[in-house]
Design an enzyme around this catalytic site. Structure first.
Site, short mmCIF file in Angstrom:
data_model
loop_
_atom_site.label_atom_id
_atom_site.label_comp_id
_atom_site.label_asym_id
_atom_site.label_seq_id
_atom_site.Cartn_x
_atom_site.Cartn_y
_atom_site.Cartn_z
N GLU A 32 47.89 42.16 34.43
CA GLU A 32 49.29 41.76 34.56
C GLU A 32 49.56 40.62 35.56
O GLU A 32 50.54 40.66 36.29
CB GLU A 32 50.15 42.99 34.91
CG GLU A 32 50.07 44.07 33.85
CD GLU A 32 50.95 45.28 34.12
OE1 GLU A 32 51.49 45.82 33.14
OE2 GLU A 32 51.10 45.70 35.28
N ASP A 80 47.94 47.90 45.48
CA ASP A 80 48.94 47.38 44.55
C ASP A 80 50.02 46.69 45.35
O ASP A 80 49.97 46.66 46.59
CB ASP A 80 49.51 48.49 43.64
CG ASP A 80 49.79 47.94 42.24
OD1 ASP A 80 50.59 46.98 42.15
OD2 ASP A 80 49.22 48.45 41.27
N HIS A 124 49.11 42.10 41.49
CA HIS A 124 49.35 43.44 42.06
C HIS A 124 48.86 43.49 43.51
O HIS A 124 48.29 44.50 43.94
CB HIS A 124 48.64 44.52 41.23
CG HIS A 124 49.35 44.85 39.93
ND1 HIS A 124 50.51 45.59 39.88
CD2 HIS A 124 49.04 44.53 38.65
CE1 HIS A 124 50.88 45.72 38.61
NE2 HIS A 124 50.03 45.08 37.85
#
Ligand code: TNX
Length: 775
Positions: free
Chosen positions: A345, A205, A280
């Site tokens: 995302e 991440d 990420h």
């Protein structure tokens, strides 16, 4: 040796046991069978099996390892080294019996006074049969030091058991905070105890790259560490300066990974690696800036980043080369049939302007950057399936078209899973609503800091990966369900345990047990037995389910309030006081709703075996002039946040920091406007409007609150107003907007609260109001 001395109500078996080391008496009832997850069928028989030093394990050679868990338990707790043999003695043995006709993970368990038989098709079934034996044993079997006078007896039972779903998963985010290998191994043991079979490791991440990749050593050397700002709130951490010393972090070497995978395999668990892309991944870009569109040097962020715009470049071929090389090493380490590529995302603003990405869009005939993400994932899917594996990703991989062989992990509710299964793809359900273990599980005012969501134990228990309206065809595509423990707010192992247990037990039952075998009341008893096991194991489990909460109803006729006290478990022993006095075992026991007609301080607490458990409730119920009066909404609250409905705004109970507590009424992008009818002209000198702010969840204080008065409900005069400018706020905060008026008489009070509208950080803006207090 045992002797039946009595039978009581057909359920209770009284069994007198004369054990080897002396005399022990044990009386088994169905209440002694507390296996989680609930097996398909359990039948309690007369008698019991007594383990002693001479008990033998009869195991087909190939499966020797499967007995490790139980043998280790006996060694530590009883001090015995029980022998594994090939042929069964005449009695006093545990035997594993192969039956190729059984289902993949199914088992049967037959316990008599002579022996214990576990029948299964292979490794997993044997493992689960033995885990059930472990849960039938007294909780002291979990002790890592020798127990004196241990009573190692299990009831005679017949169990038939098999899982409902084949994907029973738990995700650990080891990026946001790093967890040592030993903790991962300990978690694997806990998963096996609950017959879970999938550990999803979120290895990559923004805030840390956690797996050694030999070809790209900087991924861990640079990407594995960040500037230590652990003393600050996750979202209040500043962007580190280039070159600043990075000291917080860690990673697993390839040797560590091999050990984790081997250990998991021995516990029937498949480890699914997640290598995030295309977003990420700031940790990777910090190590190799050439992976991004504009190749700007960045540091590994120390905390929250939103929106995530520094993502892999989808235009350059070198990005794909890099990812394929990484995945080659990953696939060598993880035998998992599934490889997780994240996909969530990504804010694609760089892709819109990057010349390489623009060229790619044009050359591939893509309509937009969403399709570019789809192109990205499709390429990875082709690569992964060419290696005989299946790609799995978060539900964003549906956007712009799903890659043909991909499996979807549905997290933004069940919708992604519904859609993907409709298109004929396999899905794993892990919706925020039921399976996010980083969310609160109790009253936010007393719980450790977490994300703003709310997934208490009972909600997790309600989880069903198959949702209403699915066709039988779609149902077949539901592989199962998974809980996710994101670790932004989970800095330590103790905190990780707190968030995981007992919710994992509830989740395990939701993905293992047949629907018709689930019962919250029954689980409530069994999970409290599990608490005792957790205590022996030294696990820091959450006791939030014991917290007392209130349900309030207003009687507008009498102007009184009726307060019901409850906690998540039914039939708890709740003690309370109404005069501010502290609670102890002698305090009044709660039986039925309490009627109040004046401002009262309520304290309440659950007792278990005479001891207080969980946090104490302390709440002042402030009566005021508008309590229980009729409210007319000129602008109705949002369907998702109705609070305690129309009377909720004046029901005297205040909303807490937990915005799911059933008190808050919400307006999305809209203002609140309502009229309270005092039913007769009433002297009014102050109106207080309670509001909540939780900017992380898109909830903002009103920018203006206005009070108007009238006697005919037609013409209103402005009596007071309060304005407040927007200010950035990383905390969850309660605020009273107090409007003092010149004392006057009126029957109708109109209250307006103005929504912020457009937050500077983007997104929608919620207005959350609870309780309008009139004095
Ligand atoms: C969303 S769930 C994320 C994570 C966060 C989590 C916090 C998902 C695929 N993405 O990056 O950690 O919310 O609850």
């Amino acid at each position: 040796m045992k002797r039946i001395v009595g039978k009581w109500l057909g359920v209770t078996m009284l069994v007198a046991l004369i054990g080897c080391g002396g005399q022990s008496q044990k009386q088994f009832t169905e209440n002694d069978i507390n296996i989680i997850p609930k097996p398909d069928k359990v039948e309690l028989m007369a008698g019991a099996f007594v383990f002693n030093e001479d008990t033998r394990f009869v195991v087909p050679e190939k499966y020797a390892e499967v007995t490790d868990v139980l043998l280790n338990k006996f060694e530590a707790a009883a001090g015995w080294q029980l022998e594994v043999v090939d042929a069964a003695p005449s009695k006093n043995y545990v035997k594993l019996v192969l039956d190729p006709a059984m289902g993949e993970e199914a088992y049967t368990l037959k316990v008599t006074e002579e022996n214990v038989l576990v029948t299964a098709k292979g490794y997993s079934g044997f493992l689960y049969g033995l885990e059930s034996v472990r849960q039938l044993l007294p909780v002291s079997i979990e002790s890592d030091t020798q127990v004196t006078n241990g009573d190692w007896v299990i009831p005679a039972v017949e169990i038939k058991d098999s899982p409902r779903f084949k994907w029973r998963g738990f995700m650990m985010d080891v990026s946001r905070h790093f967890f040592e290998k030993e903790y991962v191994l300990a978690t694997i043991d806990q998963l096996a105890l609950l017959k879970m079979n999938t550990l999803h490791l979120h290895l990559v991440d923004d805030q840390g790259w956690r797996i050694e990749i030999k070809k790209y050593p900087k991924l861990t050397e640079v990407g594995g560490f960040r500037v230590d700002q652990e003393d600050k709130h996750w979202d209040a951490r500043r962007t580190p300066e280039l070159g600043e010393e990075a000291t917080y972090g860690g990673y697993y070497t390839q040797e560590d990974i091999k050990e984790i995978v081997a250990y998991a395999t021995s516990r029937g668990i498949n480890v699914v690696p997640e290598i995030e892309m295309p977003a990420h991944v700031m940790s990777a870009i910090a190590a190799y800036p050439e992976l991004s569109c504009f190749q700007n040097p960045i540091m590994v962020p120390s905390g929250g980043v939103w929106p995530i715009t520094e993502i892999y470049c989808a235009g350059k071929e070198s990005t794909f080369e890099f990812l394929e090389n990484v995945l080659i090493e990953v696939m060598e380490l993880f035998p998992s049939p599934y490889i997780h590529v994240g996909g969530d995302e990504a804010t694609k603003t760089n892709w819109e302007i990057c010349p390489d990405c623009k060229r790619r869009v044009k050359e591939e005939g893509l309509a937009n950057v969403e399709e570019l993400q789809s192109y990205f994932i499709r390429r990875m899917e082709q690569f992964i399936s060419s290696k005989g594996r299946t790609l799995i990703g978060w539900d964003e991989i549906l956007e712009g078209g799903l890659a043909p062989g991909a499996t979807v992990m549905s997290w933004r509710g069940f919708e992604g899973g519904l859609k993907a299964s409709e298109e004929g793809h396999d899905v794993v359900m892990s919706p925020t609503s039921h399976s996010y273990f980083d969310y609160y599980q109790g009253n936010q005012d007393v719980e450790p800091m977490a994300w703003g969501g709310f997934t208490p134990l009972s909600k997790v228990y309600e989880f069903d990966p198959v949702v209403e309206g699915m066709s039988p065809e779609q149902e077949k595509h539901v592989l199962g369900g998974q809980a996710n423990l994101w670790s932004e707010f989970v800095p330590t192992e103790a905190q990780s345990q707190y968030m995981t247990y007992p919710r994992l037990a509830a989740l395990a039952e939701s993905v293992w047990s047949k629907k018709e075998n689930k019962s919250w009341a029954d689980f409530s008893n069994r999970v409290q037995a599990m608490f005792k096991r957790y205590e022996v194991m030294g696990i820091n489990y959450a006791k939030s389910a014991f917290q007392v909460t209130t349900d309030v109803t207003v009687d507008s006729e009498t102007g009184t309030l009726s307060i019901a006290l409850k906690n998540e478990f039914p039939n708890s022993d709740i003690r309370y006081s109404l005069d501010g006095s502290d609670i102890d075992g002698d305090s009044q026991q709660y039986e039925s709703p309490i009627v109040l007609d004046k401002t009262t301080q309520v304290k309440a607490q659950v007792f278990k075996d005479g001891e207080p458990v969980g946090a104490q409730l302390e709440k002042t119920i402030n009566f005021h002039k508008a309590a229980g009066k009729p409210v007319t909404y000129l602008n109705k609250y949002h369907d998702s946040y109705q609070g305690a409905k129309d009377v909720g705004m004046v029901n005297v109970v205040r909303g807490s920091k937990n915005f799911h507590d059933g008190q808050w009424q919400g307006w999305l992008g809209d203002d609140m406007e309502l009229i309270i009818d005092m039913e007769e002209p009433t002297e009014i000198e102050r109106v207080t409007v309670g509001a909540l702010e939780n900017q992380g969840s898109g909830i903002y204080f009103p920018v203006e609150v206005e009070v108007l008065l009238s006697n005919d409900a037609k013409s209103f005069d402005r009596a007071g107003v309060l304005e407040r400018d927007y200010a950035a706020n990383t905390k969850s905060e309660l605020k009273d907007f107090i409007i003092d008026l010149t004392k006057q008489s009126a029957r109708y009070i109109k209250v307006k609260a103005i929504n912020l509208g457009t937050p500077p950080t983007g997104g929608g803006s919620w207005l959350f109001i609870d309780e309008i207090i009139v004095e």
